[in-house]
Scaffold this motif. Sequence first.
Motif, short mmCIF file in Angstrom:
data_model
loop_
_atom_site.label_atom_id
_atom_site.label_comp_id
_atom_site.label_asym_id
_atom_site.label_seq_id
_atom_site.Cartn_x
_atom_site.Cartn_y
_atom_site.Cartn_z
N ALA A 192 77.24 19.04 21.40
CA ALA A 192 77.95 19.79 22.66
C ALA A 192 76.42 20.35 23.56
O ALA A 192 76.99 19.73 25.04
CB ALA A 192 78.84 20.44 22.74
N SER A 193 75.77 20.46 22.99
CA SER A 193 74.67 21.15 23.91
C SER A 193 73.29 19.95 24.29
O SER A 193 72.63 20.43 25.70
CB SER A 193 74.41 22.15 23.04
OG SER A 193 73.14 21.08 22.05
N PRO A 218 88.01 10.84 28.32
CA PRO A 218 88.69 12.92 28.48
C PRO A 218 89.10 12.83 27.22
O PRO A 218 89.50 11.70 26.58
CB PRO A 218 89.39 12.75 29.81
CG PRO A 218 89.62 11.48 30.79
CD PRO A 218 88.09 10.43 29.65
N ASP A 242 84.85 13.65 22.00
CA ASP A 242 83.79 14.39 22.18
C ASP A 242 82.50 14.22 22.26
O ASP A 242 82.53 12.41 22.22
CB ASP A 242 83.90 15.47 20.43
CG ASP A 242 84.65 16.24 20.69
OD1 ASP A 242 85.38 17.00 21.09
OD2 ASP A 242 84.72 16.71 18.84
N ALA A 243 81.07 14.77 22.59
CA ALA A 243 80.22 14.14 23.41
C ALA A 243 79.19 12.79 21.60
O ALA A 243 79.12 13.95 20.82
CB ALA A 243 79.02 14.55 23.29
N ASP A 296 79.49 11.72 27.20
CA ASP A 296 79.44 11.90 27.99
C ASP A 296 80.62 13.47 28.71
O ASP A 296 80.53 13.23 29.61
CB ASP A 296 78.14 11.66 29.13
CG ASP A 296 77.79 13.24 29.17
OD1 ASP A 296 77.98 14.46 29.50
OD2 ASP A 296 77.24 13.11 30.61
N ASP A 297 81.24 14.23 27.53
CA ASP A 297 81.67 14.07 28.10
C ASP A 297 82.40 15.66 29.10
O ASP A 297 83.20 16.25 30.06
CB ASP A 297 83.36 14.80 26.80
CG ASP A 297 82.27 16.25 26.12
OD1 ASP A 297 81.07 15.72 26.54
OD2 ASP A 297 82.71 17.44 25.53
N THR A 298 81.16 16.37 29.38
CA THR A 298 80.71 17.84 30.06
C THR A 298 80.45 16.87 31.46
O THR A 298 79.87 17.18 32.66
CB THR A 298 80.23 18.55 29.94
OG1 THR A 298 78.60 17.62 29.51
CG2 THR A 298 81.21 19.02 28.82
N GLY A 299 79.30 15.44 31.13
CA GLY A 299 78.34 15.31 32.72
C GLY A 299 77.10 16.10 31.73
O GLY A 299 76.02 15.83 33.54
N ALA A 300 76.94 16.77 31.53
CA ALA A 300 75.53 17.00 31.26
C ALA A 300 74.42 16.53 30.46
O ALA A 300 73.79 16.94 31.10
CB ALA A 300 75.51 18.73 30.64
N THR A 339 82.42 8.25 30.22
CA THR A 339 82.90 9.81 30.31
C THR A 339 84.58 9.40 30.04
O THR A 339 85.01 8.04 30.73
CB THR A 339 83.11 10.39 31.60
OG1 THR A 339 81.66 11.22 31.79
CG2 THR A 339 84.18 11.70 31.60
#
Length: 498
Positions: free
Chosen positions: A478-479, A460, A463-464, A438-442, A458
């Motif tokens: 990504a979404s 760095p 990509d997710a 989960d690269d964004t935490g979303a 996570t």
Amino acid sequence: MVFDVVIIGAGPNGLMLACELALAGVRPIVLERRTGPSTEQRANGLVGRIVPMLHRRGLYERLTGRPGAPVPAPGHVFGAFHLKLDDIPDNPMDLLLAPQQKIEAMLAERAAELGVEIRGGHSLTDLDQKDDRVVAVVDGPDGPYRIEARYLVGADGGRSVTRKLSGFAFPGVTDDRSVSRTAAVDVPEGLRDPVTGGLLIPGYGLVPPFQHHRTERGLVAWAPFPDGRNLITAATTDRPVPMQTAAEAGGKAPGEVPVTLDEVLESLAYVLGVAVPLLPPTGPEPHTLRRLSGGNTRIADRYRQGRVLLLGDAAHVHSAIGGPGLNLGLQDAINLGWKLAAQVRGWAPEGLLDTYESERRPVAERVVMHTQAQSLLAGPGPAVTALRTLFAELMEEKAVVGRLAALIAGTDFRYEHCGAFGPDLGALTHSGRPLLVDDTGALAAIAAPWRDRVDVVTVPGVDAMLIRPDNYVAWTGASGEGLTSALARWFGAPARLT
């Protein structure tokens, strides 16, 4: 007492499966008819996709004795052709030179660390499937006994007792014309090329190391291993194996005469046309000395029958040329391990366990295809020489060499509903658990209902993606679109709804 899984066979494949099951929280027990480590030398290393997979489990460094990730080899062989790979983009040919005994010992040590019980001197003699378990009859040191498990896996080799007792068919073909003879040797002064490590044979020339060297009469393989062992193999066609007479058998049924170093060297002289003055080995025992007569190419009609499954050579056998057997079996074990664990633990989605066969059988079929092709290309005779001339012209194209390298490494094949092999995430994959990067935490909220079986991490710069325990990518995006479906497809119904 009912075990989760009984594994028949403590070779590398059975031990790898035991480790994977134990990582997933399942209790396996391994039964092995041998009472000690195998003294038979078969595979001399690993190649292709299994090498980085062992690295993902933290096992690669145990075998190499040095830190760091695998580095692709600059060359390999295909059908007694040398593949030059150092200028191939994305070279897939990871290589690990290690004798099978060392691989087996490392996996046995790892299994013991994970609490796996391994019973030596215990042979399967019968089994009976019930609705909810398998009852195995075992002959142990103290006599026969019964053991019950929810599932039983036969990892007991090409002559698998499990396969025969369970009624699996094993269709295929047998070639009884070829004979391969291998021996451990020492090399006299002046016979080793100081530049390549190959054999410089008077009256013949150079036999390069770690390649299949073909002549019109057969095949030679010379392997000077970094640990000091030297193995020479000579393979021929239509040269009969020495047989005992009735008198020599001493009243017993006549059979094959035990192989000797002189027999191996005589076969080597036949293939090369000159005698090679190699010497008996003086290093630590055991010293490899074997004769393999003929060969089978067979794949079981199915990999699963109820609660009994087949693994490795019990499910498929093929020509040893190219050395893919152990690579294939270990990958079978890693594919099966997490799926069987999911079935035992009760969260497997419908049909997950059946994907073991649907994913791994096509890989076995490709290995059978290319090992048969390599055997033909490496065979004796002028017609094969003509075919090799044409093949050599095709191999002048880098694209052809890259395609062959991907075929041997197993990187040219993808499972249905899965993407490529996942990235190296370091120690995160040592646990064998599914990972959601989960690269964004979303994405953590989406995956929360599966947090009992999927770790969210996570990393760095990565990509997710959703990564299965065998390191194949099950979803990217990504979404978060499609993530819920992918989680349910591979990891079952959510434990709770948000």
